[in-house]
Scaffold this active site. Structure first.
Site, short mmCIF file in Angstrom:
data_model
loop_
_atom_site.label_atom_id
_atom_site.label_comp_id
_atom_site.label_asym_id
_atom_site.label_seq_id
_atom_site.Cartn_x
_atom_site.Cartn_y
_atom_site.Cartn_z
N HIS A 1 -1.53 6.05 2.29
CA HIS A 1 -1.63 5.03 3.33
C HIS A 1 -1.57 5.65 4.72
CE1 HIS A 1 -1.20 1.09 5.21
NE2 HIS A 1 -0.19 1.59 5.93
N CYS B 1 0.78 -1.24 0.00
CA CYS B 1 0.00 0.00 0.00
C CYS B 1 0.81 1.29 0.00
CB CYS B 1 -0.94 0.02 1.21
SG CYS B 1 -2.23 -1.23 1.15
#
Length: 483
Positions: free
Chosen positions: A125, A71
Site C-alpha cells: 500500500h 489495504c
C-alpha cells in the site's frame, strides 16, 4: 569414454530439468477491492472471460480469506506471511518498514534465491515499503480523469484547497492505457519480454475496482445499468454497534452525499462502474496471459490471482470494506500451474479454508526457496495437489475500531463468529454469530440465541485458539505461532 560423456550429459540434463521445475517463475495478479464478483464464482452479471479461463486452467479457491479487510495491513500480511496481530500493525497509515526493518518479505527472499523480482502497480500500500525490495520497480500512478466536467471539478477543489477527490466514477471514451491499469498491463508485457530468459517473480498490482470506478467507456458499454438489482439495505439485526463502517472512503468523492443512503440511480451508477472496472482489469489480465503464452513461459510459471480483501456495493446499506463481515474478508483466489493439467486438477474447486497469509509458505515450498523465516501461514501445496483434501478447521481475521476496541473473527466455512473486545481489560463488548452455509450475506446475529448455543460454543473455542482472551490482539508477538 564416449558412453561416459553421453551419461554425464543425460544426467546433467535431467538434474537441470528437475531443478528448473522446482524453481518455477511466479506471476501474481494482486487486485484491489475485488470481491468474488466474477463469472467463475457464479456471478450472474460480471463479464470476466479471461479470469474465468484462468480458473478453468487451475484451481478456484471458494473459501479464501484475508487477515484484515483494509489495504495496508492485508498486503503487508500477505507479503510477510505474518498476521496483523504478529506485526502489530492494523492501521492503513502505518508503513511496514516504519515498524519492522528486520522482517524478510517475499521479494527479499526471492532476491536472495537468485530470482528477478518485479513490482508493477499497487503491491504494497505504501510506496516507502515498495521501493527498495525489488530488482525492478514501477512507481504507482495516480488516478486520472478525462471528461472536461470532471477536470473542472478537480480545478475548483484545488483552488479551494480541498482534497483532490473527483467524482466516484468516470467512463471516458479512451484507450485502455489512458487509465493506469492499462499502463500496468503495458509495463508487465514489456518486462516479461525482457525477463523471458530469467527466473522471476512478478507482482502485477491492478488497482481497479478500487475507487474511483474510472474505466474506458467500452467496458461500461458491456452492461446495461438498468439490469443491476439494488441490494437490500437491510442491516444485520442485533449486530454490534461498530460492526459496519460509515464508509467515509466513498463519501470523500465529490458526487457522493455525506449523509444518508444513496438513491437508486446513484447506487446503480456505482454498481455499473464497479462491474465496468472489473471487466477492464479482466481485459488487462487477458493481454498479459497472451504474452506469457506467446513467450512460451506458461509451462514454467505458477500464476496466482487474488484480491487484498472483499467489498460491499450497497449490501447492508453500506459500501467499501473495513469490517469483519464475510463479504469483506472473503476473497477470490485462483492458482494455476501447468502441472495442474498433468494432475487433472484444472477447473477444480476447493472449499478448503485458506488464508492470504498462507501464500508466503506456499511459494517457499513450490519454488524450493532457501533461508525462509518462520511465518504464521501454512503451505497450501497439498491442496493444490488434491483440491478435495481436508484442511484447516478455521480461518481468522481482525479489524480494529480505534486503539481501544478490536474485533476478532473466525469462520469454519459455514458459520462466522466475531467478538469485539476491550484491548485493555479483554472484556467482550459484543459478539456476533452469522450463518453463511449457503449465503454470502446474513441478516440475523444469532449470538445468544438458545437454539444455537452449541454452535456458538464451538465457534468460540475456534476463535480462542487463535485469539486467547489473555493476549492483547493489538500487541505484536515476537515469534509466529505456526511454521
Amino acid at each position: 569414454m564416449k558412453k561416459f560423456i553421453i551419461l554425464f550429459i543425460t544426467t546433467f540434463y535431467f538434474v537441470g530439468s528437475n531443478a528448473q521445475e522446482k524453481q518455477p517463475n511466479v506471476l501474481i495478479f494482486y487486485i484491489d477491492d475485488l470481491r468474488a464478483e466474477l463469472g467463475c464464482y457464479g456471478s450472474k452479471t460480471a463479464i470476466t472471460p479471461h479470469i474465468d479461463k484462468l480458473a478453468n486452467d487451475g484451481i478456484l479457491f471458494n473459501k479464501a480469506y484475508v487477515q484484515q479487510a483494509i489495504c495496508a495491513p492485508s498486503r503487508m500480511s500477505m507479503l510477510t506471511g505474518l498476521r496483523p496481530e504478529t506485526l502489530g500493525i492494523h492501521s492503513i497509515f502505518t508503513p511496514l518498514r516504519k515498524v519492522h526493518k528486520e522482517i524478510v518479505s517475499i521479494p527479499q527472499l526471492f532476491n536472495k534465491n537468485g530470482y528477478k523480482t518485479v513490482s508493477i502497480g499497487k503491491v504494497y500500500h505504501h510506496a516507502s515499503d515498495d521501493k527498495n525490495e525489488w530488482s525492478t520497480y514501477f512507481e504507482k500512478e495516480q488516478n486520472i480523469y478525462y471528461k472536461p466536467e470532471n477536470i473542472e471539478i478537480l480545478r475548483h477543489l484545488k483552488e479551494e484547497g480541498k482534497p483532490l477527490k473527483g467524482p466516484a466514477f468516470e467512463n471516458a471514451d479512451v484507450a485502455d492505457d489512458a487509465y493506469k491499469d492499462g499502463r500496468v498491463a503495458k509495463y508487465a508485457i514489456e518486462t516479461l519480454r525482457k525477463l523471458k530468459d530469467d527466473k522471476f517473480i512478478m507482482f502485477v498490482g491492478l488497482s481497479k475496482p478500487h475507487l474511483p470506478f474510472n474505466a474506458p467507456k467500452k467496458y461500461w458499454d458491456l452492461y446495461d445499468k438498468n439490469n443491476f438489482e439494488i441490494p437490500s439495505r437491510k442491516k444485520p439485526e442485533d449486530a454490534y454497534r461498530l460492526a459496519l463502517s460509515p464508509w467515509g472512503e466513498l463519501k470523500a468523492y465529490s458526487n457522493i452525499p455525506g449523509k444518508g443512503n444513496l438513491d437508486d440511480d446513484l447506487t446503480r451508477n456505482l454498481i455499473h462502474g464497479y462491474h465496468a472496472s472489473v471487466s477492464y482489469i479482466d481485459a488487462q489480465i487477458g493481454k498479459i496471459m497472451k504474452t506469457l503464452n506467446n513467450l512460451d513461459l506458461r509451462k514454467n510459471t505458477m500464476i496466482i490471482f487474488m484480491s487484498d480483501h472483499g467489498y460491499k456495493i450497497g449490501e447492508y446499506a453500506s459500501w467499501c470494506k473495513q469490517s469483519n463481515m464475510e463479504i469483506d474478508v472473503r476473497i477470490p483466489m485462483i492458482i494455476s500451474r501447468e502441472t495442474d493439467h498433468k494432475n487433472r486438477n484444472t477447473g477444480k474447486i476447493s472449499n478448503a479454508l485458506i488464508e492470504s497469509v498462507d501464500i508466503y509458505s506456499t511459494l517457499v515450498e513450490v519454488c524450493n526457496l532457501k533461508g525462509a523465516p518462520k511465518t504464521d501461514g501454512k503451505s497450501i501445496l497439498p491442496i493444490m495437489e488434491n483440491p478435495s483434501k481436508k484442511w484447516e478447521k478455521a480461518a481468522y481475521s481482525v479489524y480494529a475500531r480505534g486503539k481501544k476496541i478490536m474485533g476478532v473473527t473466525t469462520t469454519d466455512g459455514d458459520w462466522r463468529y466475531t467478538e469485539w473486545r476491550n484491548s485493555q481489560t479483554h472484556e467482550i463488548l459484543g459478539a456476533e454469530l452469522y450463518q453463511h452455509k449457503n449465503n454470502l450475506l446474513s441478516y440475523k446475529n444469532l449470538s445468544g440465541n438458545s437454539d444455537f448455543t452449541s454452535v456458538e460454543q464451538r465457534m468460540k473455542k475456534l476463535l480462542e485458539k487463535e485469539f486467547p482472551r489473555d493476549i492483547n490482539p493489538f500487541l505484536q508477538n515476537d515469534i509466529p505461532r505456526n511454521n
